[in-house]
Design a protein around this motif. Structure first.
Motif: not given
Ligand code: NDP
Length: 288
Positions: A175, A179, A182
């Motif tokens: 994660w 992230t 992103y």
């Protein structure tokens, strides 16, 4: 084994993939899901639809659960008789809930294994897929062949929380990296670039991470945090540049600000000349 009986409870995409893998292997498969309609294709392929959860659990020595989380098991099974049954809960959750669920099932006479699935539904039954399993070794050994049909089992010990612990450790890496991707794309877009523009460089960075883990692990485990090659003070300056690039681009800085604060805290604690791996002790609230 051809003709072995197995029950699958919970028929989301993952449970359906598992039931299909057992049908492919020639097992006698019983299925049950809380809401109707998700078992139609499985029944068309020869699975038996249980009329209720008690019938589902009674139909096979082994019941595989694939629910939204571990606690969904309580409401799903209710007061169903579990004496002498084997439950393998392959729903994801936190280690403490997995331990509590094992106690709950064992108090009702069931043998219980917990698992964390490392692949999406399309990976079930495929080469190279894996599942973390933990719980009593003899239960694992007895049912290993049936579980290996779903994905190669990686037994992580008797503590029922450990399959979920290993799973969550991988998820921390997953994660934060996802992230991070992103975040980088958001900054790229704010500067008129696309995800495709930065993809070659993102791919390169992702590939280099293995080297950082591999090189760092022995030093971390030896608690050696010398800054001969990389000083925390340098890393902290770099992390500030990252934060300010995002801020100058008008992008949300919440994650990067927290990140920069951690590195700053390390320098303020007096570790500027050490390796950035010194931060592990800060993160872990270990005595420094
Ligand atoms: P879904 O959310 O699609 O399926 C969840 C199942 O849980 C359904 O049978 C659903 O029943 C049931 N359920 C949901 N809420 C409750 C509740 N409160 N009480 C009782 N039952 C409930 O999940 P998936 O099939 O995608 O995944 C199942 C498990 O596998 C999850 O733990 C997930 O973390 C894990 N996993 C999934 C991956 C994936 O890519 N899909 C990858 C790796 C792990 P109903 O149909 O009635 O709503």
């Amino acid at each position: 084994t051809q003709g072995a009986r197995v029950t699958v409870v919970g028929l989301g995409p993952m449970g359906r993939a598992m039931a299909n893998a057992y049908l492919d292997a020639g097992h006698e498969v019983t299925v049950w899901n809380r809401s109707t309609g998700k078992d139609d294709e499985l029944v068309a392929r020869g699975a038996r639809r249980a009329a209720g959860i008690a019938e589902a659990v009674a139909a096979s020595p082994l019941t595989v659960l694939s629910l939204i989380d571990v606690e969904a098991m309580y409401g799903t099974l209710g007061d169903t008789g579990l004496d002498g049954r084997v439950l393998v809960n392959l729903s994801s959750d936190v280690p403490e809930k997995a331990r509590a669920a094992a106690r709950w099932a064992e108090a009702r006479g069931a043998a219980y294994l917990t698992g964390g699935v490392n692949v999406p539904p399309a990976g079930i039954g495929q080469e190279g897929s894996s599942i973390f399993i933990s719980g009593p070794r003899e239960v694992y050994e007895e049912h290993r062949a049936a579980l290996d049909l779903l994905a190669a089992t990686d037994y992580r010990g008797a503590d029922p929380g450990h399959a979920q612990l290993y799973y969550q450790l991988n998820m921390i890496l997953f994660w934060t990296a996802y992230t991070g991707w992103y975040q980088a794309v958001a900054v790229a877009r704010a500067n008129g670039l696309t995800a495709a523009d930065i993809l070659p460089y993102a791919g390169y960075t992702a590939d280099t991470m293995r080297g950082f883990y591999t090189g760092g692990a022995p030093l971390i485990d030896a608690d050696e945090h010398g800054g001969e090659h990389e000083r925390l003070a340098m890393c902290a300056a770099s992390v500030e540049h990252v934060l300010h690039t995002a801020a100058d681009s008008g992008v949300d800085t919440g994650i990067l600000a927290a990140h920069a604060a951690l590195y700053r805290r390390g320098v303020e604690a007096g570790f500027g000349a050490d390796s950035s791996s010194r931060l592990i002790r800060l993160l872990g609230n270990e005595a420094t």
